[in-house]
Design a protein around this motif. Structure first.
Motif, PDB file in Angstrom:
ATOM      1  N   ASP A  33     102.695 109.042  26.731  1.00 38.67           N
ATOM      2  CA  ASP A  33     101.688 107.978  26.649  1.00 38.67           C
ATOM      3  C   ASP A  33     101.931 106.972  27.764  1.00 38.67           C
ATOM      4  N   LYS A  34     100.969 106.041  27.920  1.00 41.50           N
ATOM      5  CA  LYS A  34     101.037 105.104  29.049  1.00 41.50           C
ATOM      6  C   LYS A  34     102.186 104.108  28.927  1.00 41.50           C
ATOM      7  N   LYS A  35     102.524 103.699  27.698  1.00 41.51           N
ATOM      8  CA  LYS A  35     103.647 102.770  27.520  1.00 41.51           C
ATOM      9  C   LYS A  35     104.960 103.423  27.951  1.00 41.51           C
ATOM     10  N   LEU A  36     105.159 104.651  27.531  1.00 45.20           N
ATOM     11  CA  LEU A  36     106.360 105.384  27.920  1.00 45.20           C
ATOM     12  C   LEU A  36     106.368 105.644  29.426  1.00 45.20           C
ATOM     13  N   ALA A  37     105.211 105.915  29.997  1.00 48.22           N
ATOM     14  CA  ALA A  37     105.118 106.133  31.450  1.00 48.22           C
ATOM     15  C   ALA A  37     105.548 104.885  32.208  1.00 48.22           C
ATOM     16  N   LEU A  38     105.093 103.718  31.757  1.00 48.33           N
ATOM     17  CA  LEU A  38     105.455 102.460  32.420  1.00 48.33           C
ATOM     18  C   LEU A  38     106.950 102.175  32.298  1.00 48.33           C
ATOM     19  N   GLU A  39     107.497 102.385  31.115  1.00 48.79           N
ATOM     20  CA  GLU A  39     108.926 102.154  30.918  1.00 48.79           C
ATOM     21  C   GLU A  39     109.765 103.143  31.727  1.00 48.79           C
ATOM     22  N   ASN A  40     109.365 104.406  31.741  1.00 45.36           N
ATOM     23  CA  ASN A  40     110.094 105.405  32.532  1.00 45.36           C
ATOM     24  C   ASN A  40     110.001 105.106  34.020  1.00 45.36           C
ATOM     25  N   ALA A  41     108.841 104.642  34.474  1.00 43.14           N
ATOM     26  CA  ALA A  41     108.673 104.291  35.891  1.00 43.14           C
ATOM     27  C   ALA A  41     109.604 103.145  36.264  1.00 43.14           C
ATOM     28  N   ARG A  42     109.690 102.159  35.385  1.00 41.75           N
ATOM     29  CA  ARG A  42     110.611 101.029  35.618  1.00 41.75           C
ATOM     30  C   ARG A  42     112.049 101.530  35.734  1.00 41.75           C
ATOM     31  N   ASP A  43     112.449 102.379  34.787  1.00 42.32           N
ATOM     32  CA  ASP A  43     113.826 102.870  34.768  1.00 42.32           C
ATOM     33  C   ASP A  43     114.134 103.780  35.950  1.00 42.32           C
ATOM     34  N   ARG A  48     117.330  99.289  41.068  1.00 45.45           N
ATOM     35  CA  ARG A  48     118.097  98.344  41.897  1.00 45.45           C
ATOM     36  C   ARG A  48     117.221  97.185  42.375  1.00 45.45           C
ATOM     37  N   ASN A  49     116.344  96.735  41.495  1.00 46.96           N
ATOM     38  CA  ASN A  49     115.438  95.613  41.791  1.00 46.96           C
ATOM     39  C   ASN A  49     114.563  95.873  43.015  1.00 46.96           C
ATOM     40  N   GLU A  50     114.073  97.115  43.147  1.00 48.54           N
ATOM     41  CA  GLU A  50     113.230  97.442  44.295  1.00 48.54           C
ATOM     42  C   GLU A  50     111.805  96.937  44.162  1.00 48.54           C
ATOM     43  N   GLY A  51     111.397  96.489  42.991  1.00 47.57           N
ATOM     44  CA  GLY A  51     110.007  96.100  42.827  1.00 47.57           C
ATOM     45  C   GLY A  51     109.820  94.879  41.955  1.00 47.57           C
ATOM     46  N   THR A  52     108.610  94.327  42.049  1.00 50.59           N
ATOM     47  CA  THR A  52     108.246  93.196  41.207  1.00 50.59           C
ATOM     48  C   THR A  52     107.102  93.539  40.267  1.00 50.59           C
ATOM     49  N   ALA A  53     106.423  94.660  40.515  1.00 50.47           N
ATOM     50  CA  ALA A  53     105.327  95.101  39.653  1.00 50.47           C
ATOM     51  C   ALA A  53     105.148  96.613  39.812  1.00 50.47           C
ATOM     52  N   ILE A  54     104.606  97.230  38.763  1.00 46.38           N
ATOM     53  CA  ILE A  54     104.427  98.683  38.746  1.00 46.38           C
ATOM     54  C   ILE A  54     103.019  99.022  38.259  1.00 46.38           C
ATOM     55  N   TRP A  55     102.412 100.005  38.892  1.00 48.76           N
ATOM     56  CA  TRP A  55     101.198 100.631  38.378  1.00 48.76           C
ATOM     57  C   TRP A  55     101.544 102.060  38.023  1.00 48.76           C
ATOM     58  N   VAL A  56     101.042 102.554  36.901  1.00 51.77           N
ATOM     59  CA  VAL A  56     101.102 103.972  36.588  1.00 51.77           C
ATOM     60  C   VAL A  56      99.684 104.420  36.252  1.00 51.77           C
ATOM     61  N   VAL A  57      99.310 105.582  36.732  1.00 50.67           N
ATOM     62  CA  VAL A  57      97.978 106.129  36.470  1.00 50.67           C
ATOM     63  C   VAL A  57      98.106 107.631  36.282  1.00 50.67           C
ATOM     64  N   GLN A  58      97.397 108.152  35.300  1.00 55.93           N
ATOM     65  CA  GLN A  58      97.436 109.592  35.080  1.00 55.93           C
ATOM     66  C   GLN A  58      96.891 110.293  36.314  1.00 55.93           C
ATOM     67  N   SER A  59      97.587 111.299  36.762  1.00 51.29           N
ATOM     68  CA  SER A  59      97.198 112.027  37.971  1.00 51.29           C
ATOM     69  C   SER A  59      95.792 112.596  37.862  1.00 51.29           C
ATOM     70  N   LYS A  60      95.400 112.996  36.669  1.00 49.24           N
ATOM     71  CA  LYS A  60      94.080 113.605  36.495  1.00 49.24           C
ATOM     72  C   LYS A  60      92.946 112.605  36.752  1.00 49.24           C
ATOM     73  N   HIS A  61      93.244 111.308  36.791  1.00 50.49           N
ATOM     74  CA  HIS A  61      92.222 110.294  37.032  1.00 50.49           C
ATOM     75  C   HIS A  61      92.116 109.897  38.503  1.00 50.49           C
ATOM     76  N   ILE A  62      92.920 110.478  39.366  1.00 44.44           N
ATOM     77  CA  ILE A  62      92.857 110.176  40.795  1.00 44.44           C
ATOM     78  C   ILE A  62      91.897 111.151  41.463  1.00 44.44           C
ATOM     79  N   ILE A  63      90.958 110.616  42.202  1.00 44.37           N
ATOM     80  CA  ILE A  63      89.977 111.416  42.916  1.00 44.37           C
ATOM     81  C   ILE A  63      90.319 111.341  44.404  1.00 44.37           C
ATOM     82  N   ALA A  64      90.325 112.478  45.061  1.00 42.56           N
ATOM     83  CA  ALA A  64      90.694 112.515  46.483  1.00 42.56           C
ATOM     84  C   ALA A  64      89.683 113.329  47.271  1.00 42.56           C
TER      85      ALA A  64
END
Length: 97
Positions: A33-43, A48-64
């Motif tokens: 789920d998205k909550k777990l995705a955000l927490e896993n992305a943070r971890d 090592r404090n590389e970021g101040t904010a994170i976006w996570v998006v399901q790959s299936k929603h990206i159009i290229a």
């Protein structure tokens, strides 16, 4: 033999290094789920404090765009002169527009 994929959905992770900076693609991960995705992305991507904010998006929603369509998709609009500001006169004293 049919093996069901049990890794969850694939998410793409984007990290903002400092406030006001662009978000950059950092990688991807699987989550249920998205909550777990955000927490896993943070971890995973900001240990090592590389970021101040994170976006996570399901790959299936990206159009290229497709590489095979690049010529027609990125075709320059030479017939639309208003998109090329070469005929504008720069006022004196103006340094940046």
């Amino acid at each position: 033999m049919d093996i069901k994929d049990n890794q969850g959905e694939l998410y793409e992770v984007f990290i903002q290094r400092k406030p006001g900076a662009d978000y950059k693609h950092a990688g991807n991960l699987h989550a249920y789920d998205k909550k777990l995705a955000l927490e896993n992305a943070r971890d995973l991507y900001t240990r090592r404090n590389e970021g101040t904010a994170i976006w996570v998006v399901q790959s299936k929603h990206i159009i290229a765009s497709q590489t095979s369509d690049s010529e027609s998709f990125f075709d320059p609009a030479d017939d639309k002169i208003y998109r090329h500001p070469t005929f504008y006169i720069m006022p004196e004293g103006v340094k940046n527009i």
